[in-house]
Design a protein around this motif. Structure first.
Motif, PDB file in Angstrom:
ATOM      1  N   ALA A  48     -16.241 -51.972-100.004  1.00  0.00           N
ATOM      2  CA  ALA A  48     -16.692 -50.962-100.966  1.00  0.00           C
ATOM      3  C   ALA A  48     -15.687 -50.789-102.101  1.00  0.00           C
ATOM      4  CB  ALA A  48     -16.915 -49.634-100.252  1.00  0.00           C
ATOM      5  N   LEU A  49     -14.403 -50.752-101.780  1.00  0.00           N
ATOM      6  CA  LEU A  49     -13.377 -50.560-102.810  1.00  0.00           C
ATOM      7  C   LEU A  49     -13.134 -51.820-103.632  1.00  0.00           C
ATOM      8  CD1 LEU A  49     -11.492 -48.105-103.584  1.00  0.00           C
ATOM      9  CD2 LEU A  49     -12.956 -47.808-101.583  1.00  0.00           C
ATOM     10  N   ALA A  50     -13.419 -52.972-103.069  1.00  0.00           N
ATOM     11  CA  ALA A  50     -13.189 -54.210-103.804  1.00  0.00           C
ATOM     12  C   ALA A  50     -14.151 -54.353-104.971  1.00  0.00           C
ATOM     13  CB  ALA A  50     -13.323 -55.417-102.873  1.00  0.00           C
ATOM     14  N   SER A  51     -15.343 -53.768-104.841  1.00  0.00           N
ATOM     15  CA  SER A  51     -16.348 -53.820-105.899  1.00  0.00           C
ATOM     16  C   SER A  51     -16.607 -55.271-106.308  1.00  0.00           C
ATOM     17  CB  SER A  51     -15.894 -52.959-107.089  1.00  0.00           C
ATOM     18  OG  SER A  51     -16.907 -52.860-108.065  1.00  0.00           O
ATOM     19  N   GLY A  52     -16.386 -55.622-107.562  1.00  0.00           N
ATOM     20  CA  GLY A  52     -16.672 -56.968-108.033  1.00  0.00           C
ATOM     21  C   GLY A  52     -15.705 -58.022-107.542  1.00  0.00           C
ATOM     22  N   ALA A  53     -14.670 -57.610-106.818  1.00  0.00           N
ATOM     23  CA  ALA A  53     -13.681 -58.560-106.306  1.00  0.00           C
ATOM     24  C   ALA A  53     -13.945 -58.914-104.845  1.00  0.00           C
ATOM     25  CB  ALA A  53     -12.272 -57.988-106.465  1.00  0.00           C
ATOM     26  N   GLY A  54     -15.168 -58.727-104.408  1.00  0.00           N
ATOM     27  CA  GLY A  54     -15.503 -59.003-103.014  1.00  0.00           C
ATOM     28  C   GLY A  54     -15.245 -60.435-102.605  1.00  0.00           C
ATOM     29  N   ARG A  55     -15.294 -61.363-103.565  1.00  0.00           N
ATOM     30  CA  ARG A  55     -15.085 -62.766-103.210  1.00  0.00           C
ATOM     31  C   ARG A  55     -13.666 -63.029-102.732  1.00  0.00           C
ATOM     32  NH1 ARG A  55     -15.739 -63.712-109.262  1.00  0.00           N
ATOM     33  NH2 ARG A  55     -13.700 -64.337-110.059  1.00  0.00           N
ATOM     34  N   VAL A  56     -12.714 -62.179-103.159  1.00  0.00           N
ATOM     35  CA  VAL A  56     -11.351 -62.316-102.657  1.00  0.00           C
ATOM     36  C   VAL A  56     -11.319 -62.035-101.161  1.00  0.00           C
ATOM     37  CG1 VAL A  56      -8.988 -61.412-102.791  1.00  0.00           C
ATOM     38  CG2 VAL A  56     -10.329 -61.722-104.881  1.00  0.00           C
ATOM     39  N   LEU A  57     -12.070 -61.025-100.725  1.00  0.00           N
ATOM     40  CA  LEU A  57     -12.139 -60.687 -99.304  1.00  0.00           C
ATOM     41  C   LEU A  57     -12.916 -61.740 -98.525  1.00  0.00           C
ATOM     42  CD1 LEU A  57     -12.854 -56.845 -99.516  1.00  0.00           C
ATOM     43  CD2 LEU A  57     -10.656 -58.019 -99.427  1.00  0.00           C
ATOM     44  N   ASP A  58     -13.954 -62.291 -99.154  1.00  0.00           N
ATOM     45  CA  ASP A  58     -14.781 -63.287 -98.464  1.00  0.00           C
ATOM     46  C   ASP A  58     -13.978 -64.511 -98.060  1.00  0.00           C
ATOM     47  OD1 ASP A  58     -16.975 -61.666 -98.790  1.00  0.00           O
ATOM     48  OD2 ASP A  58     -17.698 -62.687-100.596  1.00  0.00           O
ATOM     49  N   THR A  59     -12.976 -64.855 -98.859  1.00  0.00           N
ATOM     50  CA  THR A  59     -12.191 -66.066 -98.584  1.00  0.00           C
ATOM     51  C   THR A  59     -10.803 -65.757 -98.010  1.00  0.00           C
ATOM     52  OG1 THR A  59     -11.361 -66.085-100.872  1.00  0.00           O
ATOM     53  CG2 THR A  59     -13.371 -67.353-100.410  1.00  0.00           C
ATOM     54  N   ALA A  60     -10.556 -64.481 -97.673  1.00  0.00           N
ATOM     55  CA  ALA A  60      -9.236 -64.090 -97.166  1.00  0.00           C
ATOM     56  C   ALA A  60      -8.952 -64.735 -95.814  1.00  0.00           C
ATOM     57  CB  ALA A  60      -9.131 -62.571 -97.059  1.00  0.00           C
ATOM     58  N   MET A  61      -7.705 -65.153 -95.629  1.00  0.00           N
ATOM     59  CA  MET A  61      -7.256 -65.644 -94.328  1.00  0.00           C
ATOM     60  C   MET A  61      -6.814 -64.443 -93.500  1.00  0.00           C
ATOM     61  SD  MET A  61      -3.868 -67.923 -93.349  1.00  0.00           S
ATOM     62  CE  MET A  61      -4.352 -69.413 -94.203  1.00  0.00           C
ATOM     63  N   VAL A  62      -7.354 -64.276 -92.303  1.00  0.00           N
ATOM     64  CA  VAL A  62      -7.005 -63.156 -91.432  1.00  0.00           C
ATOM     65  C   VAL A  62      -6.458 -63.723 -90.125  1.00  0.00           C
ATOM     66  CG1 VAL A  62      -7.807 -61.043 -90.315  1.00  0.00           C
ATOM     67  CG2 VAL A  62      -8.845 -61.792 -92.463  1.00  0.00           C
ATOM     68  N   ARG A  63      -5.224 -63.352 -89.781  1.00  0.00           N
ATOM     69  CA  ARG A  63      -4.587 -63.846 -88.565  1.00  0.00           C
ATOM     70  C   ARG A  63      -3.889 -62.704 -87.838  1.00  0.00           C
ATOM     71  NH1 ARG A  63      -7.377 -67.375 -90.000  1.00  0.00           N
ATOM     72  NH2 ARG A  63      -6.897 -69.599 -90.304  1.00  0.00           N
ATOM     73  N   ASP A  64      -3.495 -62.965 -86.599  1.00  0.00           N
ATOM     74  CA  ASP A  64      -2.858 -61.932 -85.779  1.00  0.00           C
ATOM     75  C   ASP A  64      -1.365 -61.801 -86.037  1.00  0.00           C
ATOM     76  OD1 ASP A  64      -5.256 -61.275 -84.484  1.00  0.00           O
ATOM     77  OD2 ASP A  64      -4.940 -62.785 -82.930  1.00  0.00           O
ATOM     78  N   THR A  65      -0.717 -62.873 -86.483  1.00  0.00           N
ATOM     79  CA  THR A  65       0.738 -62.848 -86.636  1.00  0.00           C
ATOM     80  C   THR A  65       1.166 -63.313 -88.021  1.00  0.00           C
ATOM     81  OG1 THR A  65       1.108 -65.114 -85.853  1.00  0.00           O
ATOM     82  CG2 THR A  65       0.978 -63.368 -84.179  1.00  0.00           C
ATOM     83  N   LEU A  66       2.325 -62.854 -88.428  1.00  0.00           N
ATOM     84  CA  LEU A  66       2.882 -63.245 -89.717  1.00  0.00           C
ATOM     85  C   LEU A  66       3.246 -64.729 -89.723  1.00  0.00           C
ATOM     86  CD1 LEU A  66       3.815 -62.379 -92.525  1.00  0.00           C
ATOM     87  CD2 LEU A  66       6.002 -61.693 -91.516  1.00  0.00           C
ATOM     88  N   GLY A  67       3.700 -65.225 -88.576  1.00  0.00           N
ATOM     89  CA  GLY A  67       4.046 -66.633 -88.493  1.00  0.00           C
ATOM     90  C   GLY A  67       2.884 -67.543 -88.826  1.00  0.00           C
ATOM     91  N   GLU A  68       1.685 -67.144 -88.416  1.00  0.00           N
ATOM     92  CA  GLU A  68       0.508 -67.967 -88.683  1.00  0.00           C
ATOM     93  C   GLU A  68       0.196 -68.048 -90.175  1.00  0.00           C
ATOM     94  OE1 GLU A  68      -2.759 -67.565 -85.365  1.00  0.00           O
ATOM     95  OE2 GLU A  68      -1.756 -65.622 -85.592  1.00  0.00           O
ATOM     96  N   VAL A  69       0.298 -66.938 -90.889  1.00  0.00           N
ATOM     97  CA  VAL A  69      -0.064 -66.960 -92.308  1.00  0.00           C
ATOM     98  C   VAL A  69       1.036 -67.543 -93.186  1.00  0.00           C
ATOM     99  CG1 VAL A  69      -1.606 -64.985 -92.035  1.00  0.00           C
ATOM    100  CG2 VAL A  69       0.725 -64.607 -92.807  1.00  0.00           C
ATOM    101  N   CYS A  70       2.261 -67.632 -92.658  1.00  0.00           N
ATOM    102  CA  CYS A  70       3.364 -68.177 -93.448  1.00  0.00           C
ATOM    103  C   CYS A  70       3.669 -69.634 -93.101  1.00  0.00           C
ATOM    104  CB  CYS A  70       4.633 -67.348 -93.239  1.00  0.00           C
ATOM    105  SG  CYS A  70       4.581 -65.701 -93.975  1.00  0.00           S
TER     106      CYS A  70
END
Length: 243
Positions: A48-70
Motif C-alpha cells: 500500500a505504501l509503495a504505491s507506484g513502486a510496487g515493482r520494487v517489492l515484486d522483485t525483492a530478494m527476501v531471506r532469513d539471514t544477512l549472510g544469504e543476502v550479502c
C-alpha cells in the motif's frame, strides 16, 4: 552500471518497507533485499505504501539471514547513527555513493545495509560491512526514519556524475572476493585457530573472533587472495605444533 542493492535488515513495519521502495525508485534504484522482516512476507502494508513502486517489492530478494543476502556482494556499506568499537572507514552518503559508483563501474556488486527502525544495525551486522555511512545530522536529534535514510542514499547515488573518483581499486585483472567466499575462509580459519586454542581466555573468545572477522571484511580481498589464504590455513593446520 550496476546500481547498489538496498538491504533492509529485520525491518519492523511494512509501511517503512513500502516507503523505502518509493524512495528507491524515485532515484532509479530497484534492487531491494530484505532480511527476516518482522511481520513476514509478502506484506500488504508495504504494498500500500509503495504505491507506484510496487515493482520494487515484486522483485525483492527476501531471506532469513544477512549472510544469504550479502553472499554475492563484493562491497557492503552499513548505515549507522552511532559510533562503533570497530575499525572501519566512515563516509558521508555523498562520499559513499561516489565510491559505490566507482566500484560499480568496474562491474562489482555493491550493497547498502539499513537496520531495524527501533535500534538500527547490531555490531554483528556491521562487522560484515566494508565501510560505514553516517549522515551529518543534528546531534541533538539524530534519529532518521528508515525510508528517509534510504532516500538520502538513493539521492546521492542519483546525483553523482559519471566521473570515476580517484579511489578506484586497481585489481590488475583479478576481482574482489564475494561475501560468501570471505565467510567460507573465515569459518575455516576460526575452526583451525580454535583447534590450536588461539581464542583464549574463553571469556574473550567471542570478541576475539568478532575482531578477526571485522579485520578480514575490512580488507579488499580478491578471489586470488582467498585461495592463497585457504592454502595458508590448510598448511598450518596440517603442521604439528612444537612444544
Amino acid at each position: 552500471m550496476n546500481s547498489p542493492a538496498i538491504i533492509l535488515v529485520r525491518p519492523q513495519m511494512g509501511e517503512n518497507i513500502g516507503a523505502a521502495a518509493r524512495a528507491m525508485l524515485n532515484f532509479g534504484l530497484d534492487h531491494m533485499r530484505i532480511v527476516d522482516p518482522r511481520d513476514g512476507w509478502p506484506n500488504e502494508r508495504a504494498v500500500a505504501l509503495a504505491s507506484g513502486a510496487g515493482r520494487v517489492l515484486d522483485t525483492a530478494m527476501v531471506r532469513d539471514t544477512l549472510g544469504e543476502v550479502c553472499a554475492d556482494l563484493n562491497y557492503v556499506f552499513a548505515t549507522t547513527a552511532r559510533s562503533r568499537d570497530l575499525t572501519k572507514p566512515v563516509m558521508t552518503p555523498e562520499r559513499a555513493m561516489q565510491h559505490a559508483r566507482a566500484l560499480s563501474a568496474q562491474g562489482l556488486k555493491v550493497g547498502v545495509m539499513f537496520g531495524p527502525e527501533r535500534a538500527g544495525l547490531e555490531n554483528e551486522d556491521v562487522i560484515r560491512a566494508d565501510a560505514l555511512i553516517t549522515v551529518p545530522v543534528n546531534p541533538d536529534f539524530a534519529s532518521l526514519n528508515l525510508a528517509q535514510c534510504v532516500l538520502l542514499t538513493a539521492y546521492e547515488w542519483r546525483r553523482q556524475d559519471a566521473d570515476i573518483p580517484p579511489e578506484v581499486l586497481e585489481l590488475a585483472g583479478a576481482r574482489l572476493a564475494e561475501g560468501g567466499e570471505v565467510e567460507h575462509l573465515l569459518d575455516r580459519l576460526v575452526k583451525a585457530l580454535d583447534a590450536r586454542r588461539f581464542f583464549w581466555p574463553e571469556h574473550k573468545a567471542a570478541s576475539m573472533q568478532a575482531s578477526l572477522r571485522n579485520m578480514f571484511h575490512r580488507l579488499p580481498l580478491t578471489e586470488t587472495d582467498t585461495r592463497t589464504l585457504h592454502g595458508v590455513v590448510r598448511h598450518l593446520a596440517e603442521r604439528t605444533p612444537k612444544d
